[in-house]
Design an enzyme around this catalytic site. Structure first.
Site, PDB file in Angstrom:
ATOM      1  N   VAL A 137      -4.426  -0.464  -7.781  1.00  0.00           N
ATOM      2  CA  VAL A 137      -3.746   0.789  -7.446  1.00  0.00           C
ATOM      3  C   VAL A 137      -3.476   0.646  -5.950  1.00  0.00           C
ATOM      4  O   VAL A 137      -4.389   0.788  -5.135  1.00  0.00           O
ATOM      5  CB  VAL A 137      -4.624   2.014  -7.774  1.00  0.00           C
ATOM      6  CG1 VAL A 137      -3.968   3.294  -7.283  1.00  0.00           C
ATOM      7  CG2 VAL A 137      -4.887   2.093  -9.278  1.00  0.00           C
ATOM      8  N   PRO A 138      -2.241   0.297  -5.579  1.00  0.00           N
ATOM      9  CA  PRO A 138      -1.947  -0.253  -4.252  1.00  0.00           C
ATOM     10  C   PRO A 138      -1.973   0.734  -3.083  1.00  0.00           C
ATOM     11  O   PRO A 138      -0.954   1.031  -2.460  1.00  0.00           O
ATOM     12  CB  PRO A 138      -0.559  -0.861  -4.445  1.00  0.00           C
ATOM     13  CG  PRO A 138       0.074  -0.008  -5.492  1.00  0.00           C
ATOM     14  CD  PRO A 138      -1.045   0.355  -6.428  1.00  0.00           C
ATOM     15  N   CYS A 139      -3.151   1.186  -2.717  1.00  0.00           N
ATOM     16  CA  CYS A 139      -3.304   2.087  -1.576  1.00  0.00           C
ATOM     17  C   CYS A 139      -2.971   1.392  -0.261  1.00  0.00           C
ATOM     18  O   CYS A 139      -2.648   2.052   0.725  1.00  0.00           O
ATOM     19  CB  CYS A 139      -4.710   2.673  -1.544  1.00  0.00           C
ATOM     20  SG  CYS A 139      -6.029   1.451  -1.546  1.00  0.00           S
ATOM     21  N   HIS A 140      -2.995   0.060  -0.251  1.00  0.00           N
ATOM     22  CA  HIS A 140      -2.652  -0.681   0.969  1.00  0.00           C
ATOM     23  C   HIS A 140      -1.171  -0.521   1.320  1.00  0.00           C
ATOM     24  O   HIS A 140      -0.769  -0.808   2.435  1.00  0.00           O
ATOM     25  CB  HIS A 140      -3.020  -2.166   0.826  1.00  0.00           C
ATOM     26  CG  HIS A 140      -2.317  -2.862  -0.293  1.00  0.00           C
ATOM     27  ND1 HIS A 140      -2.754  -2.768  -1.605  1.00  0.00           N
ATOM     28  CD2 HIS A 140      -1.218  -3.655  -0.316  1.00  0.00           C
ATOM     29  CE1 HIS A 140      -1.946  -3.475  -2.381  1.00  0.00           C
ATOM     30  NE2 HIS A 140      -1.010  -4.024  -1.625  1.00  0.00           N
ATOM     31  N   ARG A 141      -0.371  -0.020   0.409  1.00  0.00           N
ATOM     32  CA  ARG A 141       1.070   0.161   0.642  1.00  0.00           C
ATOM     33  C   ARG A 141       1.401   1.504   1.276  1.00  0.00           C
ATOM     34  O   ARG A 141       2.565   1.859   1.407  1.00  0.00           O
ATOM     35  CB  ARG A 141       1.828   0.002  -0.674  1.00  0.00           C
ATOM     36  CG  ARG A 141       1.695  -1.390  -1.267  1.00  0.00           C
ATOM     37  CD  ARG A 141       2.421  -1.520  -2.587  1.00  0.00           C
ATOM     38  NE  ARG A 141       2.123  -2.823  -3.188  1.00  0.00           N
ATOM     39  CZ  ARG A 141       2.231  -3.084  -4.481  1.00  0.00           C
ATOM     40  NH1 ARG A 141       2.653  -2.142  -5.322  1.00  0.00           N
ATOM     41  NH2 ARG A 141       1.936  -4.284  -4.939  1.00  0.00           N
TER      42      ARG A 141
END
Length: 174
Positions: A137-141
């Protein structure tokens, strides 16, 4: 956060350090960098740690897909997820994060707009920070509205590396 008592886990090596991944019968429930990870559940290590089960089918699938991702051969993850550990608001934020395309970044304010709550920027930031499925779940984006790299549970060095891997940051940027 309250995780399912039937959660099991295993470890995965990555170019950014060792990762703990956890699953339930419903799907992948957690992915955390073992070192320097904010909000690392106590059940990942210690006397009350979740049992190890490297043969769990979801954990095997996650291990393979992470290898493909770090090898530049995968952009999206195709795994069943169990996000039941979060509140309804957190789950809505995490679902919105899943819609951020590989190689793209958006702001916390945009996440708020996507969930129909544009004034909840701080709450969105809190939910992003508590995302139990880093990378998947790409929270780094998610970045600050001014384009700055802001918080990441695994540290800004890892956030930068993930965004570079995805082509969202030029190598010359910090």
């Amino acid at each position: 956060m309250k995780f399912n008592p039937s959660t099991v886990q295993t470890r995965v090596a990555s170019p950014l350090g060792a990762i703990a991944i956890a699953a339930t019968e419903q799907g992948l429930a957690g992915l955390w960098f073992i070192e320097q990870q904010r909000h690392l559940p106590p059940e990942v290590a210690g006397p009350d740690a979740w049992p190890e089960d490297a043969a769990h089918p979801v954990l095997e699938q996650a291990r393979r897909q992470l290898g493909e991702y770090f090898g530049g051969k995968r952009q999206d993850f195709d795994l069943p997820l169990d996000l039941a550990c979060g509140t309804a608001f957190q789950q809505s934020v995490w679902q919105a994060l899943r819609g951020i395309v590989h190689g793209q970044v958006i702001s916390y304010a945009e996440v708020g707009r996507r969930i129909g709550n544009p004034a909840a920027v701080r709450a969105v930031g809190g939910a992003v920070g508590r995302n139990p499925l880093s990378i998947i779940v790409p929270c780094h984006r998610v970045m600050g509205s001014n384009g700055t790299l802001t918080g990441y549970g695994g540290g800004l060095v890892r956030k930068t590396a993930l965004l570079r891997l995805e082509g969202a940051l030029q190598a010359s940027l910090p």
